[in-house]
Enzyme design. Structure first.
Site, mmCIF file in Angstrom:
data_model
loop_
_atom_site.group_PDB
_atom_site.id
_atom_site.type_symbol
_atom_site.label_atom_id
_atom_site.label_comp_id
_atom_site.label_asym_id
_atom_site.label_seq_id
_atom_site.Cartn_x
_atom_site.Cartn_y
_atom_site.Cartn_z
ATOM 1 N N LYS A 54 11.786 12.886 -25.648
ATOM 2 C CA LYS A 54 10.732 13.723 -24.654
ATOM 3 C C LYS A 54 10.079 14.581 -25.481
ATOM 4 O O LYS A 54 8.834 15.045 -25.291
ATOM 5 C CB LYS A 54 11.710 14.248 -23.564
ATOM 6 C CG LYS A 54 11.866 13.103 -22.570
ATOM 7 C CD LYS A 54 13.167 13.696 -21.486
ATOM 8 C CE LYS A 54 13.714 12.562 -20.553
ATOM 9 N NZ LYS A 54 14.761 12.896 -19.882
ATOM 10 N N GLN A 98 18.581 17.781 -18.363
ATOM 11 C CA GLN A 98 19.114 16.457 -18.433
ATOM 12 C C GLN A 98 20.481 15.839 -17.988
ATOM 13 O O GLN A 98 21.351 16.647 -18.048
ATOM 14 C CB GLN A 98 19.278 16.193 -20.152
ATOM 15 C CG GLN A 98 19.382 14.501 -20.648
ATOM 16 C CD GLN A 98 18.407 13.637 -20.174
ATOM 17 O OE1 GLN A 98 17.175 14.186 -20.022
ATOM 18 N NE2 GLN A 98 18.295 12.728 -19.951
ATOM 19 N N ASP A 123 11.316 16.258 -12.889
ATOM 20 C CA ASP A 123 11.870 15.094 -12.447
ATOM 21 C C ASP A 123 11.751 14.789 -10.965
ATOM 22 O O ASP A 123 12.147 13.589 -10.575
ATOM 23 C CB ASP A 123 13.405 15.464 -12.669
ATOM 24 C CG ASP A 123 14.050 15.084 -13.679
ATOM 25 O OD1 ASP A 123 13.589 14.034 -14.390
ATOM 26 O OD2 ASP A 123 15.005 15.727 -14.372
HETATM 27 N N1 GUN Z 1 19.238 11.087 -17.070
HETATM 28 C C1 GUN Z 1 18.756 9.612 -17.023
HETATM 29 N N2 GUN Z 1 17.744 9.674 -16.386
HETATM 30 C C2 GUN Z 1 17.185 10.796 -16.252
HETATM 31 C C3 GUN Z 1 16.005 11.490 -15.612
HETATM 32 O O1 GUN Z 1 15.038 10.694 -15.157
HETATM 33 N N3 GUN Z 1 16.031 12.896 -15.542
HETATM 34 C C4 GUN Z 1 17.008 13.625 -15.870
HETATM 35 N N4 GUN Z 1 17.109 14.948 -15.754
HETATM 36 N N5 GUN Z 1 18.263 13.159 -16.657
HETATM 37 C C5 GUN Z 1 18.254 11.485 -16.550
#
Ligand code: GUN
Length: 291
Positions: A54, A98, A123
């Site tokens: 990311k 995350q 998100d």
């Molecule tokens: N862990 C796995 N997928 C995601 C996501 O889309 N967002 C977040 N914050 N954590 C994750």
């Protein structure tokens, strides 16, 4: 006949081109650099890989990116204080915690996610954004299902009037996917671990979305000939081997179109995170963009 393989790289590149243009307008016309903060708690190896990816994607496209690494034993109070700081930081337009969180604060996950300013919730997990999506208002939409729908749209696959079947009812994928497909006028069925005679339901699908988290769960006998099969799963079956929820080799003989793993919708998840960060910057600064 073998299915058309929907390559994530191709569609992610198209989305990123649009985002680059928006970033350039934001920077040059409005003096705004979109900023994303990602909080990672602990040492989960898969999470570290996702967060690094990311961060790299933000840097490549011109989004300011901060990764905040907190120790596995961090208290809920410290985490909430960090989020409060970021909510008030004018350089930061998107905040993401995350998941999964370590066990000792897992029970506080809702409280933690709900403390993020809904306008910075890239998100799309905050109840305000979940509620908006459920009434057909797409404010900040969860990145993975959003990426799947964008891929269908970019591939010219009609959603309206189709039978769409989702396997999996998670808050991150299954439920928002239901709302996105419903508001595009599909007839949507959500299946889960207690569904009876799953294959008889999945065989009705013109569009089949697999989001179960079980390697090779969807086999060719569960798929209608010619169906579009979107595989959201990422399962590690050996140290360097990732596979999806769909048995790709089998199902591609039956489906009309199919996404691979790796190299499928995962790449669009990141593209939609970049999109949401730019969108959040626009919302916060009251600027209109094109994409
Ligand atoms: N862990 C796995 N997928 C995601 C996501 O889309 N967002 C977040 N914050 N954590 C994750």
């Amino acid at each position: 006949m073998s299915a058309t393989v929907l390559e994530g790289k191709f569609y992610a590149a198209q989305i990123k081109e649009g985002i680059k243009k928006d970033i350039s307008v934001l920077k040059n016309k409005h003096g705004i650099t979109p900023g994303l903060a990602v909080i990672i708690v602990g040492e989960n190896p898969a999470s570290k890989v996702y967060v690094a990816s990311k961060h790299r994607s933000c840097e490549e496209i011109g989004i300011y990116s901060e990764v905040i690494e907190l120790p596995a034993d961090v208290s809920k109070e410290i985490l909430l204080a960090k989020i409060a700081q970021l909510n008030n930081n004018d350089q930061i337009h998107g905040i993401l915690v995350q998941l999964p969180l370590p066990d000792h604060i897992k029970e506080n996950e809702a409280e933690i996610l709900n403390s993020i300013d809904p306008n910075k919730d890239v998100d799309g997990f905050h109840p305000v954004n979940v509620g908006k999506l459920s009434i057909g208002e797409e404010h900040l939409v969860p990145c993975t299902p959003y990426g799947c729908v964008k891929m269908l749209e970019l591939a010219g696959i009609d959603i309206e009037g189709k039978n769409a079947v989702i396997i999996g009812r998670s808050n991150i994928v299954g439920k928002p996917m239901f709302n996105l497909l419903l508001s595009r006028n599909a007839t949507v069925t959500v299946c889960h671990s207690r569904s009876k005679d799953l294959a008889s339901i999945t065989k009705q699908a013109d569009i089949l979305i697999a989001a179960v988290g079980k390697p090779h769960f969807v086999t060719s006998d569960m798929v209608k000939p010619g169906a579009v099969v979107i595989d959201v799963g990422i399962n590690r079956i050996a140290e360097k081997k990732l596979v999806g929820d769909v048995d790709f080799e089998q199902v591609k003989q039956v489906a009309g179109a199919i996404t691979p793993v790796p190299g499928g919708v995962g790449l669009l998840t990141i593209a939609m995170l970049l999109h949401n960060t730019v969108k959040a910057a626009c919302l916060i600064h009251n600027v209109t963009i094109t994409n």
